[in-house]
Structures are given as C-alpha cells and as structure tokens.
Design a protein around this motif. Structure first.
Motif, PDB file in Angstrom:
ATOM      1  N   ARG A   1      31.692 -30.203  67.658  1.00 57.45           N
ATOM      2  CA  ARG A   1      30.494 -30.928  67.212  1.00 57.45           C
ATOM      3  C   ARG A   1      30.577 -32.387  67.609  1.00 57.45           C
ATOM      4  O   ARG A   1      29.565 -33.010  67.940  1.00 57.45           O
ATOM      5  CB  ARG A   1      30.374 -30.859  65.689  1.00 57.45           C
ATOM      6  N   PHE A   2      31.784 -32.917  67.540  1.00 56.03           N
ATOM      7  CA  PHE A   2      31.993 -34.338  67.827  1.00 56.03           C
ATOM      8  C   PHE A   2      31.889 -34.609  69.328  1.00 56.03           C
ATOM      9  O   PHE A   2      31.286 -35.588  69.748  1.00 56.03           O
ATOM     10  CB  PHE A   2      33.370 -34.741  67.292  1.00 56.03           C
TER      11      PHE A   2
ATOM     12  N   LEU B   1      29.701 -37.647  69.588  1.00 54.86           N
ATOM     13  CA  LEU B   1      28.679 -37.700  68.541  1.00 54.86           C
ATOM     14  C   LEU B   1      29.213 -38.436  67.321  1.00 54.86           C
ATOM     15  O   LEU B   1      29.961 -37.877  66.534  1.00 54.86           O
ATOM     16  CB  LEU B   1      28.268 -36.282  68.141  1.00 54.86           C
ATOM     17  N   ALA B   2      28.866 -39.698  67.179  1.00 54.72           N
ATOM     18  CA  ALA B   2      29.270 -40.448  65.990  1.00 54.72           C
ATOM     19  C   ALA B   2      28.055 -40.526  65.089  1.00 54.72           C
ATOM     20  O   ALA B   2      27.050 -41.141  65.445  1.00 54.72           O
ATOM     21  CB  ALA B   2      29.756 -41.828  66.384  1.00 54.72           C
ATOM     22  N   LEU B   3      28.128 -39.876  63.931  1.00 59.14           N
ATOM     23  CA  LEU B   3      26.957 -39.834  63.046  1.00 59.14           C
ATOM     24  C   LEU B   3      26.511 -41.238  62.686  1.00 59.14           C
ATOM     25  O   LEU B   3      25.328 -41.499  62.523  1.00 59.14           O
ATOM     26  CB  LEU B   3      27.282 -39.075  61.762  1.00 59.14           C
ATOM     27  N   SER B   4      27.489 -42.138  62.567  1.00 57.80           N
ATOM     28  CA  SER B   4      27.150 -43.509  62.156  1.00 57.80           C
ATOM     29  C   SER B   4      26.324 -44.212  63.224  1.00 57.80           C
ATOM     30  O   SER B   4      25.727 -45.250  62.965  1.00 57.80           O
ATOM     31  CB  SER B   4      28.422 -44.289  61.875  1.00 57.80           C
TER      32      SER B   4
ATOM     33  N   ASN C   1      35.275 -40.300  62.560  1.00 60.09           N
ATOM     34  CA  ASN C   1      34.025 -39.611  62.864  1.00 60.09           C
ATOM     35  C   ASN C   1      34.065 -38.143  62.432  1.00 60.09           C
ATOM     36  O   ASN C   1      33.052 -37.584  62.007  1.00 60.09           O
ATOM     37  CB  ASN C   1      33.727 -39.699  64.365  1.00 60.09           C
TER      38      ASN C   1
END
Lengths: 463, 463
Positions: free
Chosen positions: B186-187, A77-80, B330
C-alpha cells in the motif's frame, strides 16, 4: 515570445510534476518526442533537449530503440501528504495516534473508547481461562476462511433481532470493523472514485478513504440522519460508488437515523447504483432500537459491518461484515490475499465472552453509567457555555458547540499542553465547517481537571 | 459497407466494454459525441443514437448541458477475475481456501503449516492463563501505534542475532506477516507497478499482488537464490518497484540464499532504486543461519518482515515489519487508517509465549521432528519416482519433481477426490513452468494413505 531555454525548462517542469503526481508512474514509457511536441505545441528539438536533460538528471532514462521511461523509485504513498495539509490538531491520524499513545493517566475526553475499567474485564478473564483449556486447533490453527462458525451463527441471531436477515454464510469475520470497511473499499473502489460520508463523521473514515485514494464528499448530518436533499444532489453531481455511515448511534453527533430518512436514502440509492456501508459498532449502547438500513434493504445494496471493540475489548481484534453472498465470496478472497485470515483465537475468546450471561448485565451497567456521565458532562460543559448540538439518548459521545467565534483546534492545542487530549470538530468534517465544535466522550470526562483546563483555555482565548 | 444499425451496435459494444474494464470508470464523463465520432471515424448521428440507447439501458446517463456520464455500479474487484483464468487446482486462493476449510481428519501434505499437535500448545496455554490475570488495559485497550514495546524490544534482540540492526522504534507490529507485506505494498505500489517475485514463490504473494493490481514478474530460483542474470535483465526490462522474497528457508523450494548471491542482488538493487521485502517467517526452523539481506543492507532499501504463525500459533495473529524509521512512520499511519491497530492481546500472549524458556526447547524438538519427517517423506516419495529438486537442510517443505510428463494439477485433482489436499507446482510459478512439481509439507505427510492415494493417481495417469 519566450526563448528556447525557458521553453525547455517549462517542459522539464511539466514532466517532473507529472512524475511526482504519478500521472507518469515509475517504469512508464513517456509519450514519444513527436507526440509530446505536438501535444505541447512546441518544436521537436525543444522536447528532445528537455528529455535529454531529465535523463541526465536521472528522472527518466532512455532505452535505445524504445524511447524514454520514468525511473524509480517513485514517491511512496504518505497519507500525511495526500489532500490538503492539515493542522496536526485536526489531522485524523494525528488524533488517533495521540489518543493511542498517551497513557491512562492523561484525561482523553477526545478519544473514541471507554476507559479500560468500564470494559468487560471479568468476561475477558473468564474467556481467557476457558481458552487455556481449549482444544489444540483453537490454540494453534488458522481459522476457516469465513471465520468461526458458531460466532457467525451468534451474529446472525443478533442481526435478526434488529430486523436484518443474514444467513451465517453471508457473514465474514475480520480483524476489526475498520478492516471490514477496508476490505469493502478494496472490493468496490478504484482510485479516484467518490465516496459519500456524513459531515461530520468518524474521522478515521477520512484517513481510510485517503488510503484508497478515493474522493470523500460530505453530506450535512441532521438530527434525523443525512440531509436528504444534499444527498440527492451529491448523487447527481458526483455519481458516488459508496456511502459510509453509522447505524444505531451516530459518531460524533449521537443522532439517530429516522425511519423516513432511511427509506428516502434507500430509494435514492436504488436509482443510482450506490452501495451503502452501515457501521453498527455502537449497537449495544442503544437503549431504543433505531432503524437499520440493512433491515429495510435486505442486504441487497447495503453492507452491514460491526465489531465489539467498544464493548467487550479493543485489545481483542475481531469484527464482521454481512453482505450479499456473492460479495462475501470475493471479500473472503481479498481477506486471504491480504491478511491470510482473521484471528481464530480472538474469535473464540469473543464467542466465549458474548455467550456468557455476564455480557448482558455488563452492557446494562455500561448504559446506565453512560447515561449518568452524559448528564454530568453536559451540565459541566454548559457552565462553560459549551452547548450540546443535541443531547443524545444513548452512547458515549456528545457533539458540542463552543462559544461564538472560538476555534476548537486552538483550544485543543492549548489543552494538549496541559495534558488533556480533545477532539476538535474539523477532524470530523469533510467540508471543514465544524471549527466551532468539539466531540466529548462522556465516559472519559469524569476528571474535574478537564473542565478547569478547558475554562483556562477559553479564558486565554478571550471567550 | 456496414449499415448504420450495425455501426450503432458496434459503438454500444465498444463503450460497454470500456465501462466494464473501467477505461470509463463510474461517474466519468464520456468523450463528447463529436470527439467520439471523430475518434471512431463514424458520423455524429451514429454516436448520438448509440449514446441515447445506452442511456435508455441505464449504462450511461445524460446530464443536460453537460454530456453523458457512466452510471454506477461498476464491476467490483474480483480477484478471481483478474489476470489469466486459472484452473481451480492451481489458483492460489483456491489452494489456501481448500487447506483452511478442510478439517484435521483430511491429510493436507499441500498445506503450509504444522499440524496443531506440533505447535507450541503448552506455551500457549501457559500464556493464556497469565493473560487471564493481566492488568485491565492488556485485556481491554487498543495497543500503542507501533505495538507492544517489550515485544518490539525482543524482536530487535532476535534480529541482532542474525546481524540485523533495528532499533525498537524501527519495528512496527502487524496482525500477520501477510498484513506486513500488504501495508508495504500500500505504501510503495501504484496499480500497474511491477514487482519481482521468485519463480517458484509462496503462492499467496501472487494473490496479494493481484489485490494491489500490480504486475508480478518471476525470477527463476536456483539452489543459491534467485538467478542473478535474470534478476539483472528484469531490472532493466521492467523497472520494478519491489522484490519480495523469503529469507532463511525459501518457500516452496527449501533452498538457501548464498552470501555471494545476496551481495550481488543488493548491488543491483542499489543501482536501480529497487526496494526488497524479505519475509523471515521461517527463521526459527533454521539449523544453520543463512544470510539476511537486511543485515547486509542495514535496513536501507531492504524491509524485513516476519511472524510466528508457523512456530507459536496461527490462531494468534501477530506479525512485524522492520524498516527505515521514516517508512515506519508512514506504515503506522496506513495501519491505523486501515485496521486501527494490531491486537494488543495477541502481542501480549505472543510475548509471554516467546519469553518462556519452553519456546527454545519446543523449537529444538520441532526441528528434530522435521528432520526425521523430511528423511521419511523423501524416501517414500522416491519409491513413487517423485524426486526432490533438492533435499532442504531444514524446514517443512520439499519441492518435488513428478515422473516425466505427469501433470501436477491433474494429480492434485485426482487426489482431492480421495480427500488428500496437494499443492501443485504452477500455483507457485508466475511463468507457469512448474506443471511437473508438487510441494510437500513433511510435517503433514505422516499418514501412509497419502502415498497410496498418490500411487493410485500416478498409475491412473499412466505414469
């Protein structure tokens, strides 16, 4: 008609993109060849070949007798990379990082906090000296699950002063206001749920909702609160789970919720099962009390959160959440599971700082300084034809419209080269309809160089 | 054949349970009446009537021209309701709460930390006095996105001493070791992903994984680390995304990973895309250095985390994570989005505490006291026929087998009535195969009353 080679490629591409989007998560069993062929209206042999080729590539693998499975590792999960790609200058995370990374020498009219010299420094020093003499458990032990009892009692009394009835058992301490909202999102949201936010709103709400894979929908903000008609339409259209907003002084506009808007919002929420999170972080900046949704609602469907990062210290991490007792019970479980507990020492320092009479005097002075800085900043901005959307009665923010046609992201980019960190409007706007706005923090706008740099940037832009 | 009334009830019940399980999430459009009727092999009129009645109840609502939609609010995420229902006595969250809630007067041989009198009290007082004289930004400002640079440099030097090469830029500070793992989850995790844990393992890992809706799979732990054959089989069967384990001294068993097991684990991980999280929180209790997976692997697929909650202070919240630079980037975004940042003051106090020569002496004394307490506790337990699984070379925990057939949860329940908080084995065991075990914290087992209460409970049980 397409040849089989093309069809095999198409199947492979479809499956690759489903793996990338996690429609097929890592370790998941793929649909059987027969089911896939039927769904895609292709022959079984085409799908078999596509599966075999993907297995040869390593994207999936075969387990004899069981079928095909997605291989790991999947994309993290990369917010960017979630949602539309943003210019760095309007990416909420980039603005936060920029403000947090630059030293005190750089003027940061775009940042969201007071300069350290405006904070409650004396009180912090006094509280730390007191802590150096505290009992061993204060220095060494975890706090209780809800958090320091006398601080929760103090918070209950403070809330009562704005009409919110919350027993200390309905209040849980957290490590920050942001963490309070994060725990609420963990409790109430599923990936894909819709959340209403103000448009514009505090930009980190966008980043936080991305981290929960929630869909944010913006409600236009008016000088009296969110637009009620748009709110009603959004309830009908999106069946949102949550609405996150500010009480007291709205960020970034400085506007104040009116009692009639508050009442209408709650009536609409009642009819739709919506939960409202009210962030009261700017409470102590208020000069005249605004209505609190939590006061009207009695903490039924409203959750009230806050912290003292803007008034006592941001170095000290301590926030709180007040909610229905059964929800608090679940939030405590989530807090223990994910951070084990909030800081016992931070809560003790905060309690010592808040209970000293110096805090009231400190905040009186801050409000006075902010009022002066507001007048001065607004006057300086007006000379550049940068106009306040409204002149807020209190607080540190003023939301300003640039001269017609000027793009705030361009101006921010240009000013950053001259070491001035601005906050362009679209970072705050879910609909990206605030390209012509900047948010100024008047406490960080005392340096005359800011306005010289701004003037040059506007001139270069041709405004 | 059933009547239409019964069939309508059955459809309503099915839909209600799908709403409750979020198979139909709030706001979701229900299948069309025709599709539902076909899927359920019922008449359209039966489904229409069921939908209408559910709409009258408010569970769903009709949007003219568009169909039926699930109303809010949906059931929130209650950790206590996810997964199999546990006895309170073996529920990880309940044990954490129990240990956190009870005062210092109650003996807590089941808790996971040292008594406050064993912690680094002098060092904390000294550090707090120093902070009372610190510069204003230390007292008032947010920290930088990665966290206090000199503390990250110190952590890099400490890691180098156990063979882990991590540049300060690869280290991010967090508010706790738990938060470090939470951010990694989360990542890297999606709901439904599988995570390997040791069986037994630190019980809060179970609660944390529940909060991420991940599926935990336990790998039997041996005196040399996880069982390699079981690990390999689990990789094949479950395609897990992560493996979370302890380095240095394993919690709860006190066992130590052997170099050959470490090497085999990493080879297996390499072949499968698995990421390993290594929790080094017990590093400073070690008397002889154990291998670190992060040292062998070079922070490629291993993420190294830790904190000082067990040695300096649990009241002060500060942990860290060391990982690949692109992952750290990240993780910083996720930290800002969900808590805005870690405590600048806590990191500053921790740095002052760790860099004073008193810390080395303090830990020498703690290790010495623990060794004495270990001998004494093991001897006392043996008189009750409670036998250590192994006698750990260091650390605070000893994992003990009760006399044959005795149930640890029953004993814990009985001792709690006499105000002694124990930690029964199944709280640590994903497979629930440790009903005959208790974890003892030797630093919390000095009170002779514990063994009297235990003896009475065993006697009452008929052991």
């Amino acid at each position: 008609m397409k040849g089989q080679g093309t069809r095999i490629d198409a199947v492979m591409e479809t499956i690759r993109s489903r793996i990338a989007s996690r429609a097929y998560p890592p370790g998941a069993r793929l649909p059987s060849v027969r089911a896939q062929a039927q769904a895609m209206r292709l022959s079984v042999s085409t799908v078999v070949e596509a599966y075999e080729r993907l297995a040869a590539e390593g994207a999936i693998r075969s387990r004899p007798g069981s079928g095909f499975y997605v291989s790991g590792p999947a994309a993290p999960l990369a917010l960017s990379e979630i949602g539309p790609k943003l210019d760095r200058e309007v990416d909420p995370l980039w603005i936060s990082r920029q403000s947090l990374e630059t030293g005190d020498a750089v003027p940061k009219p775009g940042c969201g906090w007071l300069p350290p010299a405006w904070m409650y420094e004396d009180g912090m020093r006094r509280a730390l000296r007191a802590m150096a003499r505290a009992d061993a458990p204060v220095l060494a032990d975890y706090g209780t699950p809800l958090g320091l009892p006398p601080l929760r009692q103090l918070l209950a009394r403070r809330m009562a002063a704005t009409g919110i009835e919350a027993a200390p058992e309905q209040i849980m301490l957290t490590d920050s206001g942001t963490q309070a909202i994060d725990l609420i999102c963990r409790f109430l949201l599923e990936p894909g749920d819709t959340v209403l936010v103000d448009d514009p709103c505090y930009f980190n709400f966008h980043a936080l909702l991305k981290a929960h894979r929630a869909k944010a929908v913006g409600i236009p903000y008016t000088p009296n609160g969110p637009d009620v008609a748009a709110f009603e339409a959004a309830l009908r259209e999106h069946a949102p789970r949550l609405y996150i907003t500010n009480s007291a002084i709205h960020n970034p506009t400085g506007a104040t919720l009116s009692p009639v808007t508050a009442h209408r919002l709650l009536k609409l929420a009642d009819g739709s099962g919506l939960v409202i999170v009210e962030d009261d972080i700017f409470a102590d900046f208020e000069t005249a009390p605004a209505p609190r949704l939590a006061a009207f609602d009695g903490l039924d469907r409203v959750i009230h959160i806050g912290s003292f990062s803007k008034t006592v210290s941001a170095s000290l991490r301590c926030g709180y959440v007040a909610a229905r007792a059964d929800w608090i019970d679940n939030l405590v479980d989530l807090k223990i599971a994910t951070t084990f507990g909030n800081g016992h020492l931070a809560a003790s320092v905060l309690l010592a700082a808040l209970t000293h009479s110096g805090y009231r005097k400190h905040m009186e002075e801050v409000r006075h300084r902010l009022a002066e800085a507001m007048d001065k900043t607004v006057a300086r901005l007006r000379t550049l034809d940068i106009q306040p959307w409204l002149v807020p009665p209190a607080g540190m923010f003023v939301w300003c419209r640039l001269p017609d046609g000027v793009d705030a992201a361009d101006i921010a980019r240009s000013c950053l080269k001259d070491d001035v960190v601005l906050a362009p409007g679209n970072a705050f706007s879910q609909s990206r309809s605030a390209a012509g706005f900047l948010r100024f923090n008047v406490s960080q706008s005392g340096d005359g160089r800011i306005f010289q740099v701004l003037a040059r940037a506007l001139e270069a832009w041709g405004a």
